[in-house]
Design a protein around this motif. Sequence first.
Motif, PDB file in Angstrom:
ATOM      1  N   SER A   1      21.787  59.499  37.177  1.00 55.86           N
ATOM      2  CA  SER A   1      20.509  60.215  37.105  1.00 55.86           C
ATOM      3  C   SER A   1      20.687  61.641  36.585  1.00 55.86           C
ATOM      4  CB  SER A   1      19.827  60.237  38.476  1.00 55.86           C
ATOM      5  OG  SER A   1      20.578  60.994  39.380  1.00 55.86           O
TER       6      SER A   1
ATOM      7  N   VAL B   1      23.773  60.362  27.540  1.00 57.95           N
ATOM      8  CA  VAL B   1      24.179  59.212  28.359  1.00 57.95           C
ATOM      9  C   VAL B   1      25.698  59.059  28.284  1.00 57.95           C
ATOM     10  CG1 VAL B   1      24.036  56.704  28.565  1.00 57.95           C
ATOM     11  CG2 VAL B   1      21.964  58.034  28.211  1.00 57.95           C
TER      12      VAL B   1
ATOM     13  N   VAL C   1      13.733  57.813  31.452  1.00 60.18           N
ATOM     14  CA  VAL C   1      15.050  57.491  32.012  1.00 60.18           C
ATOM     15  C   VAL C   1      14.959  57.453  33.537  1.00 60.18           C
ATOM     16  CG1 VAL C   1      17.442  58.247  32.269  1.00 60.18           C
ATOM     17  CG2 VAL C   1      16.316  58.496  30.063  1.00 60.18           C
TER      18      VAL C   1
ATOM     19  N   GLU D   1      20.010  52.592  30.877  1.00 54.57           N
ATOM     20  CA  GLU D   1      19.893  53.755  29.990  1.00 54.57           C
ATOM     21  C   GLU D   1      20.043  53.355  28.526  1.00 54.57           C
ATOM     22  OE1 GLU D   1      20.996  57.171  33.252  1.00 54.57           O
ATOM     23  OE2 GLU D   1      22.588  56.471  31.939  1.00 54.57           O
TER      24      GLU D   1
END
Lengths: 429, 198
Positions: free
Chosen positions: A143, A368, A181, A404
């Motif tokens: 996260s 990411v 996301v 993701e």
Amino acid sequence: MLVWFLPLFLLFLLIGLPVFFSLLAAPGILLWLNDQGRDAAMLYRNIYNGIDSFPLMAIPFFMLAGELMNRGGITLRLVEFSQAMMGHLRGGLAHVNILSSMLFAGLSGSAVADTSAIGSMLIPAMEKQGYTKKFAAAITAASSVIGPIIPPSGIMIIYAYVMGESVAALFLAGIIPGILVGVSLMIAVKFMANKYNFPQVTRKATWNERGKASLKAFFPLMTPVIILGGILGGIFTPTEASAVAAAYAMFIGLFVLKSLKWTDLPKVLTKAAMISSVVLLLVGAAMAFKTVVSLSHAPEHLAAFVLDLTDNPYILLFLINILLFIVGMFLDAGPAIIILGPILGPVFVDLGVHPVHFAMIMSVNLTVGLATPPMGLVLFVASSVSGERVETIAKAILPFLAVEVIVIFLITYFPAISMTIPLMTGFAK
Amino acid sequence: MNPAIKFLLIVFNYLEKINTFFLRIGRQLAWIAILLMVIVIMIQVFFRYVLNNALPWPDELARFLMLWMTGFIAPSAYRWGGFVSINMLDRFLPKIISNLLFILLLVVSLGVLIIGIQLGIKHINAGWIFNSSSIKIPLSLIGGKTENIKLAWMYMSLPVGIVFLISVNVELILRSFLSTFSKIDLPLDFDKEKLENY
């Protein structure tokens, strides 16, 4: 001849030469071999002029704001606010972790700050409630990549500067992808919560309790309002907004929340100055590198090569995402953008991809990458905060990474996700 | 002990102390610079937005401070391993080879820095010709004439940083050489831990 600087540069990078020196050594050596030694002076001036920039000053200021928030007990208030909102759900603390990351993202522009601030608070709490350590560390790391996607964002300032885009446009473009996301991770947690029977420990907070938590989090939560409101309202430039954010964080830490001590201030400032200096030198070197990139006609050669493969932009975007993902596994987002932006950006803009949209694809994908093994900075921080081994977290994070990756492709193939807000507000044309 | 190693150890010890001393001063100046940057920009916002009177100097002064901040503190970042690199290869190489490779990389970095300082000095020399457009020293306040500062004072920031980067680079070369070829315990810089764990 000059086109060989790219393979030489890659070789330097792979054998472990710091990115800053690789960016300068590879073009430098080839200019010298090419009897263009005089252009080396141009390299130096470009580094200097690259750093001597007002828009770039937002980097040290946002770094400072992030450090100040991290110290000033602000994280605690954000977590308490998230707890009051989502703590009662099954898998409550996992949701709280994600929501805290989204809120923290509105204050700081760094995934690493997010992982260490939220992880050190929530990973022990999650363990106490019966989550495994590897799951707690994995959801924290997964996260925290929202940090640089939701504005303000360090890497977007770098991208905007190196590629000559508008910082405001990139900031605005990041809002929906960042929320996307976060929400996708929450959906994944919801499925996992039902399947693995995650704990549901706290009762639902009353509206009264929620009101109190919101009030306590009011000052920190005002930061994004000041930053974005100030930029959009034409009150200040992004650089001034970043300075205001730093001054505001210092003010509430010292005087309102009183969680920051005067004696801590020099250390916080030193840390921010140190991280910024590395980024500033990198950006300066990138500006020098960029000049050689255009001298060598590398983007043209690359474009010709790529267009030989296919001229279907959808397939090319798919391929570029895979390339970026692999690069992100080995390199931090900032340096990767500095290196690849000038080479790839022009190719895709010529193919008709909107520059702001392409900036978003690159930024989200490489961000990411901060949470992917083997070289994921966020994984290392999550490991040191939780005490769990990097390899174990790297396995536990795979379901979240899959989510993701899906979001990356959504952002790639639905430009509206990133472009709607900047187009509506007139910051992108 | 081998006399060559002994000699290098003496050089290393001096250099390590010199670097520790100057980098500490650099870090102090750098945090003051970033604090002043915030103050200068706040003054800019206040004068333009509240007093409707845009000042000419904060923009350039803040850039001046940022350049010097970078020059002052980047050598500390380099010494503490803050320069980003990909360290994949050394996991697969035998220890001795990866140490030698590391020394080779430091030598390449040193080459870049030495060329950088030569170009930097030329750049400074060119800077004595030009005045800064907005930063002035108000000597008129004490009865003299207001002087524009020369751009060379701004240009100097990067070469000053490079001089200390070179000094740190030589220290790092000596450190890895000595730790590869002798079994002496070399002093560490504990300032890094002090800054990280407070």
